[in-house]
Design a protein around this motif. Structure first.
Motif, short mmCIF file in Angstrom:
data_model
loop_
_atom_site.label_atom_id
_atom_site.label_comp_id
_atom_site.label_asym_id
_atom_site.label_seq_id
_atom_site.Cartn_x
_atom_site.Cartn_y
_atom_site.Cartn_z
N ARG A 61 0.89 -1.17 0.00
CA ARG A 61 0.00 0.00 0.00
C ARG A 61 0.92 1.21 0.00
NH1 ARG A 61 -2.56 3.04 4.23
NH2 ARG A 61 -4.50 4.02 3.52
N ILE A 62 0.82 2.04 -1.05
CA ILE A 62 1.77 3.14 -1.21
C ILE A 62 1.02 4.47 -1.32
CG2 ILE A 62 3.48 1.67 -2.32
CD1 ILE A 62 2.59 2.71 -5.02
N ASN A 63 1.69 5.56 -0.90
CA ASN A 63 1.04 6.86 -0.99
C ASN A 63 1.14 7.41 -2.42
OD1 ASN A 63 3.60 7.95 -1.30
ND2 ASN A 63 3.61 9.02 0.67
N SER A 64 0.49 8.54 -2.65
CA SER A 64 0.39 9.07 -4.01
C SER A 64 1.74 9.48 -4.58
CB SER A 64 -0.58 10.26 -4.04
OG SER A 64 -0.14 11.28 -3.15
N ALA A 65 2.64 10.03 -3.74
CA ALA A 65 3.95 10.46 -4.23
C ALA A 65 4.77 9.26 -4.70
CB ALA A 65 4.69 11.22 -3.13
N LEU A 66 4.76 8.18 -3.92
CA LEU A 66 5.51 6.98 -4.33
C LEU A 66 4.84 6.33 -5.53
CD1 LEU A 66 7.89 5.16 -3.79
CD2 LEU A 66 6.53 3.91 -2.11
N ARG A 67 3.53 6.40 -5.58
CA ARG A 67 2.82 5.82 -6.73
C ARG A 67 3.22 6.52 -8.03
NH1 ARG A 67 0.82 5.68 -11.05
NH2 ARG A 67 -1.27 5.10 -11.71
N GLU A 68 3.40 7.84 -7.98
CA GLU A 68 3.83 8.57 -9.17
C GLU A 68 5.23 8.12 -9.60
OE1 GLU A 68 3.56 12.73 -8.55
OE2 GLU A 68 1.37 12.75 -8.30
N ARG A 69 6.10 7.91 -8.62
CA ARG A 69 7.47 7.50 -8.94
C ARG A 69 7.51 6.09 -9.51
NH1 ARG A 69 12.70 7.67 -4.82
NH2 ARG A 69 14.25 7.10 -6.40
N LEU A 70 6.58 5.22 -9.06
CA LEU A 70 6.57 3.83 -9.49
C LEU A 70 5.61 3.58 -10.64
CD1 LEU A 70 6.66 2.03 -6.00
CD2 LEU A 70 8.58 2.60 -7.51
N TRP B 258 -4.21 6.84 -1.57
CA TRP B 258 -3.29 5.71 -1.49
C TRP B 258 -3.62 4.69 -2.59
CZ3 TRP B 258 0.61 4.59 2.30
CH2 TRP B 258 0.86 5.67 3.18
N TRP B 259 -2.64 3.84 -2.86
CA TRP B 259 -2.77 2.87 -3.94
C TRP B 259 -2.26 1.49 -3.47
CZ3 TRP B 259 -4.18 3.98 -9.18
CH2 TRP B 259 -4.50 5.33 -9.40
N PHE B 260 -2.78 0.46 -4.14
CA PHE B 260 -2.25 -0.89 -3.96
C PHE B 260 -1.33 -1.21 -5.13
CE2 PHE B 260 -6.47 -1.33 -1.83
CZ PHE B 260 -6.00 -1.49 -0.54
N LEU B 261 -0.16 -1.76 -4.83
CA LEU B 261 0.78 -2.21 -5.86
C LEU B 261 1.02 -3.70 -5.67
CD1 LEU B 261 4.04 -0.51 -7.07
CD2 LEU B 261 4.00 -2.95 -6.62
N GLU C 89 3.29 0.54 3.00
CA GLU C 89 2.96 -0.49 3.99
C GLU C 89 2.96 -1.84 3.28
OE1 GLU C 89 -0.81 -1.95 6.82
OE2 GLU C 89 -1.01 -0.18 5.50
N VAL C 90 3.66 -2.81 3.86
CA VAL C 90 3.66 -4.17 3.30
C VAL C 90 2.39 -4.88 3.76
CG1 VAL C 90 4.85 -6.38 3.18
CG2 VAL C 90 6.18 -4.26 3.32
#
Length: 352
Positions: free
Chosen positions: A270-279, A299-302, A324-325
């Protein structure tokens, strides 16, 4: 350490590279074998130089033409073809050397922009080729030459200082790899804090982060080892004892990665929006393929498949509260335990 004598194949290869470089420096005017022999400063006769030039010509690395002044053949480089040098050994070596301004530009760019990834010993091995490439590009007043100084790279990751390596030992390992013989080594084990004498079958070198690893097998053992070269204390070449390379051996499969489990895992974060943009798929994804689905509050699920390595755990911890793992549970529990322990240090310090 007992230093091995330099094999004839190495001397031949080095001489032919020097010859090609001298011919390249002569430019379009070309140069005679006699002039090359004088400049070479090697303990070989003129006929040996002529044979080397003929070998380079057969490899299409050089071309020849009659000298209008009647001094014999003039030798020039053939930039249309890569330089492939035939060495005097059962398996001929064919290293690609400078063939054009584009190749010179690639060598300079790789040396300057990837130098933080290489050990000083590796940089020393490449420096002559790098200097030749820079000289060629500096001489050229065209787009390739003007490209110098227009690219820079960097990293946000902390780079550790390089481990000290004895260059004589590095050369001894390189010779053993090329000639295919075993080595007897005195190796310092950090775990036991003791020296151990081993006979190894060297299979390759892995330049990784701030260390050089010797990929090898100990004599009589099928286990593949990655031994840091800076822990070698002595090397004795065993030239009469040949290395047996394991069937289907691929050096790339033995990069120094610490696998916590053999099989890949199905990772869900589970990642926040800033990390989601990077990934994002169009940016720097964690894996290909990967699935991104929205959660709540930005937030997003990856989800993806990943090797369960120490590097993966370090990457997760480095991103702190931005992820979050969720799965697998064993990875989540391990990360949670590490974070609780780390947080405890700061809690105790604040209370004290």
């Amino acid at each position: 350490m007992t230093a091995p004598s330099t094999p004839k194949a190495f001397l031949t290869l080095k001489r032919r590279i020097q010859l090609w470089s001298l011919v390249a420096q002569s430019g379009r005017s070309g140069i005679t074998a006699a002039s090359l022999h004088q400049q070479l400063q090697a303990e070989v006769d003129l006929r040996t130089v002529q044979r080397d030039l003929e070998t380079l010509c057969r490899a299409q690395a050089l071309k020849s033409a009659n000298d209008p002044n009647g001094q014999g053949l003039l030798w020039r480089t053939d930039e249309r073809q890569p330089l492939e040098i035939e060495a005097s050994r059962p398996e001929p070596l064919s290293p690609a050397q400078l063939k054009s301004a584009r190749v010179a530009l690639s060598i300079v760019t790789l040396f300057e922009q990837a130098r933080h990834l290489l050990h000083e010993a590796a940089l020393a091995d490449l420096r002559d080729l790098y200097e030749q490439s820079r000289t060629l590009l500096t001489r050229l007043q065209r787009a390739d030459g003007r490209w110098l100084g227009k690219v820079v790279t960097g990293t946000q990751h902390l780079q550790l200082q390089q481990a000290p390596v004895d260059l004589a030992m590095l050369e001894a390992v390189q010779l053993a790899l090329l000639e295919g013989y075993q080595l007897e080594i005195d190796y310092y084990s950090r775990k036991s804090a003791r020296l151990a004498r081993k006979v190894i079958n060297p299979l390759g070198l892995s330049y990784q982060d701030s260390s050089i690893y010797v990929v090898c097998q100990e004599e009589g053992s099928p286990i593949m080892r990655k031994l840091p070269l800076h822990r070698f204390r002595r090397i004795r070449p065993l030239m009469a004892r040949s290395v047996q390379v394991p069937e289907a051996f691929e050096l790339a499969e033995h990069v120094q990665r610490v696998h916590l489990e053999e099989a890949p895992i199905r990772l869900k974060l589970r990642i926040n929006s800033a990390l989601r943009e990077r990934l994002d798929h169009d940016e720097t994804p964690l894996a290909r393929p990967q699935t991104l689905t929205p959660d709540q509050d930005g937030w997003w699920f990856l989800e993806c498949e990943q090797a369960y390595t120490q590097g993966l755990v370090w990457w997760i911890l480095s991103h702190g509260a931005t992820l979050e793992v969720l799965e697998p549970a064993r990875l989540r529990d391990s990360v949670a335990a590490t974070l609780r322990k780390a947080a405890g240090y700061y809690t105790q310090a604040a209370q004290g």
